[in-house]
Design an enzyme around this catalytic site. Structure first.
Site, PDB file in Angstrom:
ATOM      1  N   GLU A   1       5.437  17.944  45.195  1.00 46.61           N
ATOM      2  CA  GLU A   1       4.709  17.121  46.167  1.00 46.61           C
ATOM      3  C   GLU A   1       5.076  15.637  46.059  1.00 46.61           C
ATOM      4  OE1 GLU A   1       0.550  18.290  46.350  1.00 46.61           O
ATOM      5  OE2 GLU A   1       1.095  20.404  46.626  1.00 46.61           O
TER       6      GLU A   1
ATOM      7  N   HIS B   1      -2.137  19.428  47.191  1.00 47.58           N
ATOM      8  CA  HIS B   1      -2.791  19.183  45.898  1.00 47.58           C
ATOM      9  C   HIS B   1      -2.879  17.702  45.548  1.00 47.58           C
ATOM     10  CE1 HIS B   1      -1.012  23.252  45.613  1.00 47.58           C
ATOM     11  NE2 HIS B   1      -2.131  23.549  45.001  1.00 47.58           N
TER      12      HIS B   1
END
Ligand code: URA
Length: 261
Positions: free
Chosen positions: A83, A13
């Site tokens: 992330e 993402h």
């Protein structure tokens, strides 16, 4: 075990690879706030942009720093924290806005969160409800020191993080909709001395604790739910300044304690 999805070596993402970000990361919700944070830096540059996630890196008073927008609420925020850890971050400061529950908190005042009531959704997938969403004490200390040095009005305490801005914060939904479980929520939280509503910190604090990372939050008061006032953007510039300055202070603590990599 299933693999985490990637694009090459970049997280799916945020589109960040290991080493793309420094350890200190500021977390606004709004992608538009990332350049506002970075205007106080030298060498600021965008490194990734995808959906609601915009990441810039740079330097603040000689300390390598980054900022990533999380989007609103816990789902996208948990993705951002996951992330960013993969990309090299270990210290997070949420820079956001908040709606005060206590009368004495004025519009434009800053709130520094020590913990967050877990009315989010994502953190439930990580830990049972008894597990606390607490800020890291050093991040809280750095934020308080930064607020003192900048001479801004601030309050320190527990916030409540909800995934719902409207009925989850006892604001009427469309057509006046208000489910029974939202009625009286503000009064209940106020009596528990919860300072304000916001939407991301419970997720950030919970994940940071689980992963051995550090997190804290500073919020500009743009609403007061007791006095029914609302003024978008008031205090945001001060919150940004405090968060940037806290990064410099944390880097000093880390250097002195030998926690600097
Ligand atoms: N952010 C929130 O989540 N609630 C408010 O009232 C203001 C900002």
């Amino acid at each position: 075990m299933a693999q985490r999805p990637k694009v090459g070596d970049k997280a799916y993402h945020l589109l960040l690879a290991p080493g793309d970000v420094p350890r200190y990361i500021l977390l606004p919700g709004d992608p538009g706030r990332v350049p506002l944070i970075a205007k106080h830096w030298t060498e600021a540059r965008e490194v990734a942009r995808n959906r609601e996630f915009v990441t810039w890196v740079g330097s603040y008073k000689g300390v390598a720093v980054g900022a990533t927008s999380t989007g609103i609420g816990s789902g996208s925020t948990a993705i951002a924290v996951e992330e960013l850890l993969y990309a090299g971050a270990d210290t997070f400061i949420r820079v956001g806005t908040t709606g005060a529950l206590q009368r004495e908190i004025r519009l434009g005042d800053l709130i520094i969160g020590t913990a967050a009531v877990r009315f989010d959704g994502a953190s439930r997938w990580y830990a049972p409800p008894e597990y606390p969403a607490v800020a890291h004490w050093l991040v809280v200390k750095a934020l308080v020191e930064a607020a003192e040095s900048l001479g801004v009005r601030y309050h320190v305490g527990v916030v409540a993080s909800t995934d719902s801005f409207y009925v989850g914060q006892e604001r009427p939904g469309y057509g006046g909709f208000m489910p029974p479980w939202s009625r009286g929520l503000i009064d209940a939280l106020r009596s528990l001395r919860v300072l304000s509503f916001e939407m991301e910190s419970a997720t950030i604090f919970t994940l940071a604790s689980i992963y051995g990372a550090r997190a804290g939050g500073v919020y500009a008061t743009i609403a007061n739910r007791e006095t029914d006032e609302f003024k978008p953007e008031v205090g945001v510039e001060e919150a940004v300044k405090v968060a940037n300055e806290a990064v410099k202070i944390l880097a000093e603590y880390d250097r002195k304690s030998g926690a600097d990599p």
